[in-house]
Design a protein around this motif. Sequence first.
Motif, PDB file in Angstrom:
ATOM      1  N   ASN A 247      13.213 -11.458 -27.728  1.00  0.00           N
ATOM      2  CA  ASN A 247      14.212 -12.200 -28.495  1.00  0.00           C
ATOM      3  C   ASN A 247      14.429 -11.488 -29.829  1.00  0.00           C
ATOM      4  O   ASN A 247      13.513 -11.403 -30.645  1.00  0.00           O
ATOM      5  CB  ASN A 247      13.721 -13.634 -28.729  1.00  0.00           C
TER       6      ASN A 247
ATOM      7  N   ARG B 183       8.401 -21.260 -16.333  1.00  0.00           N
ATOM      8  CA  ARG B 183       9.317 -20.759 -17.347  1.00  0.00           C
ATOM      9  C   ARG B 183       9.333 -21.586 -18.632  1.00  0.00           C
ATOM     10  O   ARG B 183      10.101 -21.280 -19.552  1.00  0.00           O
ATOM     11  CB  ARG B 183      10.746 -20.745 -16.775  1.00  0.00           C
ATOM     12  N   ASP B 184       8.515 -22.618 -18.729  1.00  0.00           N
ATOM     13  CA  ASP B 184       8.625 -23.544 -19.858  1.00  0.00           C
ATOM     14  C   ASP B 184       8.546 -22.836 -21.208  1.00  0.00           C
ATOM     15  O   ASP B 184       9.497 -22.862 -21.992  1.00  0.00           O
ATOM     16  CB  ASP B 184       7.539 -24.623 -19.772  1.00  0.00           C
TER      17      ASP B 184
ATOM     18  N   TYR C 202       8.424 -12.114 -15.471  1.00  0.00           N
ATOM     19  CA  TYR C 202       9.033 -12.472 -16.756  1.00  0.00           C
ATOM     20  C   TYR C 202       9.787 -11.305 -17.382  1.00  0.00           C
ATOM     21  O   TYR C 202      10.286 -11.411 -18.501  1.00  0.00           O
ATOM     22  CB  TYR C 202       7.942 -12.966 -17.714  1.00  0.00           C
TER      23      TYR C 202
ATOM     24  N   LEU D 287      12.658 -17.563 -25.699  1.00  0.00           N
ATOM     25  CA  LEU D 287      13.892 -16.787 -25.569  1.00  0.00           C
ATOM     26  C   LEU D 287      15.108 -17.540 -26.107  1.00  0.00           C
ATOM     27  O   LEU D 287      16.116 -16.923 -26.469  1.00  0.00           O
ATOM     28  CB  LEU D 287      14.112 -16.414 -24.107  1.00  0.00           C
ATOM     29  N   GLU D 288      15.009 -18.853 -26.195  1.00  0.00           N
ATOM     30  CA  GLU D 288      16.145 -19.672 -26.635  1.00  0.00           C
ATOM     31  C   GLU D 288      16.179 -19.902 -28.145  1.00  0.00           C
ATOM     32  O   GLU D 288      17.116 -20.531 -28.640  1.00  0.00           O
ATOM     33  CB  GLU D 288      16.111 -21.023 -25.913  1.00  0.00           C
TER      34      GLU D 288
ATOM     35  N   ALA E 138       8.241 -19.574 -21.821  1.00  0.00           N
ATOM     36  CA  ALA E 138       9.068 -18.369 -21.848  1.00  0.00           C
ATOM     37  C   ALA E 138      10.492 -18.691 -22.279  1.00  0.00           C
ATOM     38  O   ALA E 138      11.067 -18.022 -23.155  1.00  0.00           O
ATOM     39  CB  ALA E 138       9.068 -17.701 -20.474  1.00  0.00           C
ATOM     40  N   ASP E 139      11.078 -19.735 -21.701  1.00  0.00           N
ATOM     41  CA  ASP E 139      12.451 -20.095 -22.050  1.00  0.00           C
ATOM     42  C   ASP E 139      12.558 -20.620 -23.477  1.00  0.00           C
ATOM     43  O   ASP E 139      13.540 -20.341 -24.177  1.00  0.00           O
ATOM     44  CB  ASP E 139      12.980 -21.140 -21.056  1.00  0.00           C
TER      45      ASP E 139
END
Length: 256
Positions: free
Chosen positions: A94, A62-63, A39, A69-70, A65-66
């Motif tokens: 982030n 990645r669920d 990661y 970050l989004e 984590a993304d």
Amino acid sequence: MASLAAFWRYGVVKTLRKWKAAALSPLMAGREGPVRSSYGVLMVPNWQDTTFRYCIFGTYGRDLADLLLEQREAFVFVDIGANQGLYSLIAAQNPNCRQIIAFEPVPATHDRLAANVALNGGAGRTVLHRLAISDSVGQVEISVAEGHTGTATLAGRAGQSGGGVVIETIDAPLVEPLLAGEHPMFVKIDVEGLEAVVIAELAKTASFARVQAIFYEVDDRWASARDIEARLRAAGFTRFAKYGRGHHYDVLATRS
């Protein structure tokens, strides 16, 4: 097609990641110094622990984590059941994450969490609490399985084995000042069977109105996804997305 995609993503791919972790960990265990995970965050070595190995080799996917970050607006990440801090460290990547508030009650695990936060330079905006959120205040014994810190539980599940460790618990009135602030909150809850209790306590706080999203773990063997969803709907959450398959999965609840 959706069920086939879920089988591939959460069945086949996740299993392959577990095999990878098991196969490569012995080869890497002799290396000294911090380890960079799949990661992108650094972690202090803890090769004897399954949870650490899963963090390093990306077994969790990645669920979450993304999602972290989004986030495009300013937010606070509340990590309940932070363990060694993987998701707190990812949230800190982030720049829109203004603060991380992490709860990890097991002393040895909390020490690793603190070391990982310092290792990644996130101490300035990370607040750590060596506490568990529950419906009572005091000292209780938590079951910590040897070699798998991620399964530590207060739920007293049948078949759960491991040494007992005394931890501190707090309830809603003591949680409230720890969450005070202005920014919307993104909450992660991974407490091995007590998710409903934690959500109930959070819902009693004034700060709960600032919670825009909750990513929580469900295991149908000892938790009722329907009851948790009903409680959150009563509190204003309207959208529920499932991540995973089988009896053990995650849910993202968001407000409109």
